[in-house]
Design an enzyme around this catalytic site. Structure first.
Site, PDB file in Angstrom:
ATOM      1  N   GLY A 275       0.805  -1.215   0.000  1.00  0.00           N
ATOM      2  CA  GLY A 275       0.000   0.000   0.000  1.00  0.00           C
ATOM      3  C   GLY A 275       0.837   1.263   0.000  1.00  0.00           C
ATOM      4  CB  ALA A 276       1.767   3.706   1.552  1.00  0.00           C
ATOM      5  CG  ASN A 279      10.478   5.160   2.555  1.00  0.00           C
ATOM      6  OD1 ASN A 279      10.855   4.045   2.879  1.00  0.00           O
ATOM      7  ND2 ASN A 279       9.717   5.389   1.498  1.00  0.00           N
ATOM      8  CG  HIS A 311      -0.629   2.579   8.324  1.00  0.00           C
ATOM      9  ND1 HIS A 311      -1.063   1.611   9.192  1.00  0.00           N
ATOM     10  CD2 HIS A 311       0.602   2.182   7.921  1.00  0.00           C
ATOM     11  CE1 HIS A 311      -0.145   0.674   9.307  1.00  0.00           C
ATOM     12  NE2 HIS A 311       0.886   0.994   8.543  1.00  0.00           N
ATOM     13  CD  GLU A 312       2.364   3.831   5.185  1.00  0.00           C
ATOM     14  OE1 GLU A 312       3.432   3.688   5.806  1.00  0.00           O
ATOM     15  OE2 GLU A 312       1.614   2.868   4.915  1.00  0.00           O
ATOM     16  CG  HIS A 315       4.506   3.468  10.213  1.00  0.00           C
ATOM     17  ND1 HIS A 315       4.674   2.541  11.214  1.00  0.00           N
ATOM     18  CD2 HIS A 315       3.940   2.796   9.169  1.00  0.00           C
ATOM     19  CE1 HIS A 315       4.220   1.355  10.790  1.00  0.00           C
ATOM     20  NE2 HIS A 315       3.764   1.484   9.555  1.00  0.00           N
TER      21      HIS A 315
END
Ligand code: TRP
Ligand code: ZN
Length: 891
Positions: A275-276, A279, A311-312, A315
């Protein structure tokens, strides 16, 4: 290492890696300075490392092992001195240097070939653009490095490329310098001030449309937000930007977490395995989770973008600032971040609907995984290929564990535990144990037994019996738990299971369970910690109806002897919206399983009026919000029905479910039509608002029922034509309904859909998926034709997921066709994919691994294809090898 040892290593079977073998790194890499020279047929990577012996290592060894895969080594310098081939050992997996000093510099030059990289791990090209994917072990495909998450380094990255084709050169952190070279090339240097593991490294080079915005953090810092998308798609990034800003604000409010760099970048890439990717400062996304405009994206696409962007972003704290010590701890960041993105979406959209969808996902994917040959604990003990452990268990069951922890501690203490965890471990690579310890330390609650959720595989089954003693006004619940054995874990322990519950009287009023400061408590949490336990409630004036496992407070299967009347009652009256929906599902499940048995015994099918009446009741009352109502009108999926059966009978399940859908449509057509017309916006214009989403979802659910009946095609066709160019939610809903019917309008609609949207890759994916999901009998034939269509490309994961993935995972009747042609097709595809992209191959093969769940003939046919995969290809990838061998094991 001798040549024969290298040979041996590459021809012998892949070996597992064990958590118990973990050792701290012998050397640490404090700094890495990277130089990339991008050319069309190769890339030169110069890496300058500053290393030091790790004082925490008790190893006497002075050996440095650097991982490296598919690299062409050009040169190595140790403290400025050029090494010769006798100074090191090189295999196809590693570069090994003996007798290293305590402090030293290494300069390594490698040549890599991004244009030949079809595995999409490491540095690769997507439609001309350069991009990277380093999680989990992709960095070793770029340069020699200790490619494990407990090695944290400070990165600087300089990228050089031709300026006209690659005007934008990106990496993690902040741009610090740039310049031009005389030959039409230019360079940019990036510096990331935060130490990070190699899996968070990223590089992008290309030409893009850019959407830029600003965000002011809670402490008043101004952050530049940039979203880069393919040229011509600049009008499809607004929703992603909106989602990003919402996520940033939410993490400040919910967890007090603020963004740390001055710039946050997202790049959308068309060829991406997952999905993604989070970084540091430079997220790389599958286009699918960035691009949206009303005419090309559905409500569900908009919702998924919101949660994946969230979500990303989340993180950055749960994963990047605090990362994993080793890959066995993957759920430390993934379970936690899924939990964070789920609560974000619940807060932003609808708590009940989002929870329902989460639970559907668990039941349709995670429960079967946990009951099958690939079952593993949320924290696995061993793996052959870590890419195979990005699973529903690690992600979604992992998230459920955190939700349970929050239930056990309560929201306030849970938040305190999160604060302590971040404060204590900022800048470290830690374990799940460290996380749980922080929760224990703030709360004083003993989580020793609770930890078993991380180490024990399998879904617990709860059995509940109740009894009411009218004379003493005492109500008792007897709850037992059992977890069936899984591969490698024959004996199971009792878990600590939080059960949120309430009791209702016969009028649907909540009964007081106890008093808290004089106030009646009507909703409470029971703690099941033994195999069997009795919970007693006093002063209960009448025989109550229990509402258990509210909001799905634990990832378990709950068996309770409700009568049909109880379920109808709860469907109408439960104060917990999730359990209202759940009562409807339980009722429908029991009903359909009964019909399945009837059909298997050649009895005619008959649907009692009660079920359509339940639907009619909620439809006419309009008591629910429309989004929730649309969910309540949905039958349990074929997949979920099948999971309840000893032997999954795909054909009968399909026949029965279609029969029930059809009967409901028939009997409720009047109210469906009224509801449809009442909620249908004839203008077909799109807005992403809760009210509009609710209306669209509800009327499209009604449409899907109506379209099962002759005489209603016109409505669907009309909706299709009006919305085709301006509202994908409506266009797709109509097309899905048409695609399952063998009528002339079907082909015409599919053709005009393709002609209208063939230039937009993501819409073409929908077109492929809709055809691959069709229940018409010639579907496999159509799929084979589509494989040769200009719209298809076996190298592009999104195309593969749309066509092959949909067929294997969402088209049981055709995939499990008795003659075995569906199985053979999937094997052929997996065989070809494995040579291009092992990660994708190993995901696509999953439907075959469930062979044990079907009848003897199908078992044979499915196993035959798995055996073929294992034997027809001598050089199976580790990814595929692990999945295929594990699934063949339990004979
Ligand atoms: N960490 C990513 C996430 O947010 C997962 C991921 C993206 C991934 N790309 C990957 C994992 C490639 C393995 C391989 O969930
Ligand atoms: Zn993640």
């Amino acid at each position: 290492m001798s040549e024969s040892a290298v040979m041996n290593q590459s021809t012998s079977e892949p070996q597992p890696i064990y958590l118990k073998d973990y050792q701290v790194p012998v050397y640490l890499i404090d700094e890495i300075d990277l130089h990339f020279d991008l050319f069309d047929d190769y890339t030169l990577v110069k890496s300058h490392l500053r290393l030091r012996h790790n004082r925490l290592s008790d190893s006497k060894s002075k050996t440095l092992v650097l991982n490296g895969v598919d690299l062409q080594l050009e040169s190595i310098k140790l403290d400025g001195r050029l090494l010769s081939e006798t100074d090191y050992q090189l295999s196809d997996q590693a570069l090994v240097l003996q007798d290293m000093p305590d402090n030293f510099d290494l300069e390594v030059v490698t040549r890599i070939f991004p244009h030949k990289n079809t595995a999409l791990s490491g540095l690769y090209r997507s439609a001309g653009t350069y991009c990277t994917q380093c999680e989990a072990e992709g960095f070793r495909r770029i340069t020699y490095f200790q490619d494990k998450p407990d090695v944290l380094s400070r990165y600087t990255t300089t990228i050089t490329a031709e300026e006209s084709r690659f005007p934008i050169l990106l990496s993690n952190g902040n741009p610090v310098e740039s310049g031009k070279l005389e030959n039409g090339r230019h360079w940019v240097k990036w510096e990331d001030p935060f130490n990070k593991p190699s899996y968070l490294f990223a590089l992008v080079a290309g030409d893009f449309d850019l959407l830029e915005d600003k965000f002011v953090t809670m402490s008043g810092r101004e952050i530049t937000l940039r979203i880069y998308v393919e040229k011509g798609y600049g009008d499809q990034a607004d929703h992603a930007m909106y989602s990003l800003k919402q996520a940033m604000r939410w993490d400040e409010k919910a967890y007090g977490r603020e963004y740390d760099l001055d710039i946050y970048m997202i790049v959308a890439i068309g060829d991406f395995n997952m999905g993604a990717m989070e970084n540091k400062g430079l997220n790389i996304f599958n286009t699918k989770y960035v691009l949206a405009k009303p005419e090309t994206a559905t409500d569900d696409d908009y919702i998924h973008i919101l949660s994946v962007i969230g979500h990303e972003y989340f993180h950055n704290w749960s994963g990047n600032r605090v990362t994993c010590r080793d890959w066995f701890q993957l759920s430390l960041k993934e379970g936690l971040t899924i939990f964070r993105d789920q609560t974000f979406s619940e807060d932003m959209l609808s708590p009940a609907v989002m929870r329902i969808r989460e639970v559907n996902g668990l039941r349709e994917v995670q429960f079967p995984e946990d009951a099958g040959p690939l079952s593993h604990p949320v924290r696995p003990d061993s793996y052959i290929e870590i890419n195979n452990f990005y699973t529903a268990t690690v992600y979604n069951k992992g998230a459920e564990i955190l939700r349970m922890m929050q239930t056990i501690l309560g929201k306030t203490l849970f938040r305190k535990g999160m604060d302590l965890y971040f404060a204590r471990h900022d800048g470290q690579a830690v374990t799940i144990e460290d996380y749980v310890k922080a929760m224990e330390d703030v709360s004083g609650i003993d989580l020793r037994q609770f930890r078993t959720w991380y180490t024990q595989a399998g879904t617990p089954v709860l059995k509940v019996e109740d009894d009411y003693d009218a004379e003493n006004r005492v109500y008792r619940l007897t709850v037992t738990q059992q977890t069936l054995p899984t591969p490698d874990q024959p004996v199971k322990k009792a878990l600590h299971i939080p059960i949120r519950m309430g009791l209702l009287d016969q009028q649907g009023r909540p009964l007081p369970l106890s008093l808290d400061n004089g106030q009646p408590v009507t909703d409470t949490v029971l703690h099941l910690t033994s195999t069997s336990q009795v919970f007693q409630f006093d002063n209960i004036p009448c025989a109550p109806i229990p509402s258990l496992l509210r909001n799905f407070s634990a990832p378990v299967k709950l068996e309770l002897g409700y009568s049909d009347q109880d379920l109808q009652f709860l469907f109408k009256h439960d104060t917990d919206a999730f359990n209202r929906w759940e009562a409807g599902q339980k009722y429908a499940l029991r009903l359909m399983l009964g019909l399945v048995r009837d059909h298997q015994h050649d009895k005619g099918l008959a649907l009692p009026d009660e079920y359509p009446d339940m639907f009619g009741h909620v439809l006419r009352q309009e008591q629910e919000d429309k989004f929730l109502l649309a969910e309540m009108l949905m039958l349990p999926s074929e997949k979920y029905i099948g999971e309840q059966m000893e032997v999954i009978d795909v054909d009968v399940i399909h026949t029965v479910r279609e029969y029930v859908l059809h009967e409901i449509a028939q009997r409720l057509q009047k109210v469906f039509l009224e509801t449809y017309q009442h909620n249908h916006d004839v203008s077909g214009l799109y807005q992403f608002s809760m009210a509009d989403i609710g209306r669209r979802q509800l009327k499209n659910r009604c449409l899907s029922y109506l379209m099962l009946l002759p005489g209603y095609e016109e409505i669907g066709l009309q909706q299709f034509e009006v919305s085709l160019k301006k509202n994908m939610t409506d266009a797709q809903a109509a097309l899905v309904a048409l695609a399952n019917r063998n009528i002339p309008a079907r082909t015409a609609a599919l053709d005009s859909f393709y002609q209208t949207w063939k230039h937009d890759a993501l819409v073409v994916d929908k077109w492929l998926a809709i055809q691959a999901a069709s229940k018409l009998p010639d579907t496999l034939h159509v799929i084979r034709k589509l494989m040769r269509h200009e719209a298809f490309d076996l190298k592009n994961p999104n195309k593969v997921y749309a066509l092959i993935g949909t067929f294997g995972q969402r088209n049981a009747v055709n995939f499990h066709s008795k003659n075995g042609e569906g199985y053979a097709f999937l094997r052929e595809m997996v065989h070809q994919l494995d040579k291009l992209n092992p990660q994708v191959a190993s995901r696509m093969v999953k439907p075959l691994t469930a062979w044990k769940r079907y009848d003897k003939e199908r078992q044979e046919l499915m196993r035959e294809q798995l055996e073929l995969l294992l034997h027809e290809n001598k050089k199976l990838s580790r990814d595929l090898f692990e999945v295929v061998t594990k699934s063949l094991k339990e004979v």
